[in-house]
Design a protein around this motif. Structure first.
Motif, short mmCIF file in Angstrom:
data_model
loop_
_atom_site.label_atom_id
_atom_site.label_comp_id
_atom_site.label_asym_id
_atom_site.label_seq_id
_atom_site.Cartn_x
_atom_site.Cartn_y
_atom_site.Cartn_z
N THR A 103 0.84 -1.20 0.00
CA THR A 103 0.00 0.00 0.00
C THR A 103 0.87 1.25 0.00
OG1 THR A 103 -1.71 -1.21 1.23
CG2 THR A 103 -1.89 1.18 1.17
N GLY A 104 1.95 1.23 0.77
CA GLY A 104 2.89 2.36 0.77
C GLY A 104 3.53 2.56 -0.58
N GLU A 105 3.82 1.47 -1.28
CA GLU A 105 4.39 1.56 -2.63
C GLU A 105 3.42 2.27 -3.56
OE1 GLU A 105 4.17 0.60 -6.67
OE2 GLU A 105 3.14 -0.80 -5.33
N GLN A 158 -7.18 8.03 5.01
CA GLN A 158 -8.15 7.95 3.92
C GLN A 158 -8.39 6.49 3.50
OE1 GLN A 158 -6.26 10.50 1.04
NE2 GLN A 158 -7.15 12.35 1.93
N PRO A 159 -9.56 6.20 2.93
CA PRO A 159 -9.88 4.82 2.55
C PRO A 159 -9.03 4.31 1.39
CG PRO A 159 -11.60 6.31 1.82
CD PRO A 159 -10.70 7.12 2.70
N VAL A 160 -8.76 3.03 1.42
CA VAL A 160 -8.12 2.32 0.30
C VAL A 160 -9.14 1.32 -0.23
CG1 VAL A 160 -6.21 0.83 -0.42
CG2 VAL A 160 -5.83 2.58 1.34
N THR A 161 -9.48 1.43 -1.50
CA THR A 161 -10.54 0.59 -2.07
C THR A 161 -10.04 -0.15 -3.29
OG1 THR A 161 -11.37 2.40 -3.45
CG2 THR A 161 -12.32 2.17 -1.24
N ALA A 162 -10.72 -1.25 -3.62
CA ALA A 162 -10.44 -2.02 -4.83
C ALA A 162 -11.77 -2.41 -5.46
CB ALA A 162 -9.63 -3.26 -4.51
N ASP A 163 -11.97 -2.03 -6.73
CA ASP A 163 -13.20 -2.40 -7.42
C ASP A 163 -12.93 -2.51 -8.92
OD1 ASP A 163 -12.93 0.26 -8.16
OD2 ASP A 163 -14.50 0.96 -6.79
N TYR A 164 -14.00 -2.71 -9.68
CA TYR A 164 -13.89 -2.92 -11.13
C TYR A 164 -14.74 -1.87 -11.87
CZ TYR A 164 -11.80 -7.40 -9.91
OH TYR A 164 -10.98 -8.38 -9.40
N PRO A 165 -14.26 -0.63 -11.93
CA PRO A 165 -15.03 0.43 -12.59
C PRO A 165 -14.92 0.35 -14.11
CG PRO A 165 -12.94 1.29 -11.89
CD PRO A 165 -12.98 -0.13 -11.41
N ASP A 166 -15.66 1.20 -14.78
CA ASP A 166 -15.54 1.35 -16.23
C ASP A 166 -14.25 2.14 -16.50
OD1 ASP A 166 -15.65 1.95 -18.92
OD2 ASP A 166 -17.72 2.67 -18.88
N ILE A 167 -13.20 1.45 -16.94
CA ILE A 167 -11.88 2.09 -17.06
C ILE A 167 -11.82 3.12 -18.18
CG2 ILE A 167 -10.64 0.17 -16.01
CD1 ILE A 167 -9.85 -0.74 -18.82
N SER A 168 -12.83 3.12 -19.05
CA SER A 168 -12.85 4.13 -20.12
C SER A 168 -13.22 5.51 -19.58
CB SER A 168 -13.84 3.72 -21.21
OG SER A 168 -15.17 3.74 -20.73
N LYS A 169 -13.72 5.54 -18.33
CA LYS A 169 -14.20 6.80 -17.77
C LYS A 169 -13.31 7.34 -16.65
CE LYS A 169 -19.03 5.75 -18.90
NZ LYS A 169 -20.40 5.56 -18.36
N ILE A 170 -12.20 6.68 -16.37
CA ILE A 170 -11.33 7.14 -15.28
C ILE A 170 -9.88 7.19 -15.75
CG2 ILE A 170 -12.84 6.17 -13.50
CD1 ILE A 170 -10.76 3.92 -13.16
N SER A 201 -7.01 -1.40 4.30
CA SER A 201 -8.31 -0.77 4.05
C SER A 201 -8.27 0.75 4.23
CB SER A 201 -9.37 -1.36 4.98
OG SER A 201 -9.03 -1.14 6.34
N THR A 202 -7.21 1.26 4.89
CA THR A 202 -7.04 2.71 5.06
C THR A 202 -5.57 3.07 4.96
OG1 THR A 202 -6.81 2.61 7.47
CG2 THR A 202 -9.05 2.87 6.60
N THR A 203 -5.30 4.32 4.56
CA THR A 203 -3.90 4.76 4.47
C THR A 203 -3.27 4.86 5.86
OG1 THR A 203 -4.57 7.10 4.53
CG2 THR A 203 -4.36 6.07 2.36
N GLY A 204 -4.08 5.10 6.88
CA GLY A 204 -3.53 5.24 8.24
C GLY A 204 -2.82 4.00 8.72
N GLN A 205 -3.24 2.83 8.23
CA GLN A 205 -2.62 1.58 8.67
C GLN A 205 -1.22 1.37 8.11
OE1 GLN A 205 -5.50 -1.88 8.79
NE2 GLN A 205 -6.86 -0.34 7.93
N VAL A 206 -0.85 2.18 7.11
CA VAL A 206 0.54 2.15 6.64
C VAL A 206 1.47 2.65 7.74
CG1 VAL A 206 2.15 3.02 4.88
CG2 VAL A 206 -0.20 2.47 4.25
N GLN A 207 0.94 3.50 8.61
CA GLN A 207 1.61 4.03 9.81
C GLN A 207 2.66 5.09 9.49
OE1 GLN A 207 2.81 0.32 11.71
NE2 GLN A 207 1.13 0.55 13.16
N MET A 208 3.63 4.76 8.66
CA MET A 208 4.67 5.73 8.29
C MET A 208 5.43 5.19 7.08
SD MET A 208 7.39 5.01 11.38
CE MET A 208 6.20 4.45 12.60
#
Length: 246
Positions: A103-105, A158-170, A201-208
């Motif tokens: 996630t940090g990467e 902040q939230p970290v999410t994974a989904d399958y959007p319409d890639i033509s629109k992002i 699931s969140t950026t905060g869990q990366v810690q540093m």
């Protein structure tokens, strides 16, 4: 014989039940194929999960997991009969460490791409270290700026999410052109990238995040860095060394 990838449903789950649908000898060990699994197979620069499979009072240690043509093989020194219902358990301490690093990467790669337009052209993650290769030059001040932004996003949790959007629109990062359903990982304000790995699931869990070194590499820049527990352990070891020397 496609295996259901439970690690995409919940990257924090540690145990599961499944059925052995194949088991065959492979050199000096066995490849066990399940109908479903929580074990992440090595891929996308991320090492595989380790853990155990329990069945009939016995325990098989899983020391490697690989995927080929949709088939996930769990490698063990112990054979398990086809048709056996098993209980699997992953080494979550290892999983969480790898999720922190991965996630940090994403965060560093996304920020570098956003600020300088450089691509991540190489990623190495092992049990001990991690490095990233970028397609252009970065000064120490550039790297420090990216790390400061990343750590600010960590603080914002902040939230970290994974989904399958319409890639033509992002707009998203990817090392190659993609078609069809594409898994897109969004790491807070830091990154939007096509990725098949496991993440927090969140950026905060990366810690540093801390960069320990950098170098010119093939016309670009290679950085060495760590996240979370690895940064803390590195600090403690260096502090002990300074104390011992003084």
């Amino acid at each position: 014989m496609n295996c259901e990838k439970l690690f995409y449903n919940d990257s924090y789950a540690t145990t599961f039940t499944a059925e052995v649908i194949d088991c065959f000898e492979n050199k000096d060990h066995f490849a066990i194929v399940l109908d479903k699994t929580l074990f992440y197979p090595e891929g996308g620069g991320q090492p595989c999960d380790h853990g155990v499979i329990r069945f009939g009072g016995e325990t098989a240690e899983i020391f490697d997991v690989r995927e080929k043509n949709g088939i996930i093989c769990h490698y063990s020194r112990t054979a398990i009969p086809v048709g056996t219902v098993i209980e699997g358990e992953i080494d979550f301490e290892r999983r969480f460490d790898l999720m922190q690093q991965h996630t940090g990467e994403h965060m560093i790669s996304g920020i570098v791409h956003s600020l300088f337009g450089y691509d991540n052209v190489g990623f190495h993650l092992s049990e001990k270290d991690m490095s990233l290769d970028f397609s252009g030059p970065l000064s120490k001040e550039d790297i420090d700026r990216c790390v400061d932004i990343a750590n600010d996003i960590i603080i914002k949790n902040q939230p970290v999410t994974a989904d399958y959007p319409d890639i033509s629109k992002i707009e998203y990062r990817s090392k190659k052109a993609l078609e069809g359903p594409v898994r897109i990982v969004t790491a807070g304000d830091a990154d939007v990238c096509a990725c098949c790995g496991t993440h927090l699931s969140t950026t905060g869990q990366v810690q540093m995040i801390a960069v320990t070194d950098s170098m010119n590499y093939k016309g670009g820049t290679r950085i060495f860095f760590g996240c979370g527990g690895r940064v803390f352990n590195d600090y403690m070891n260096k502090n002990k060394s300074c104390y011992d020397i003084s």
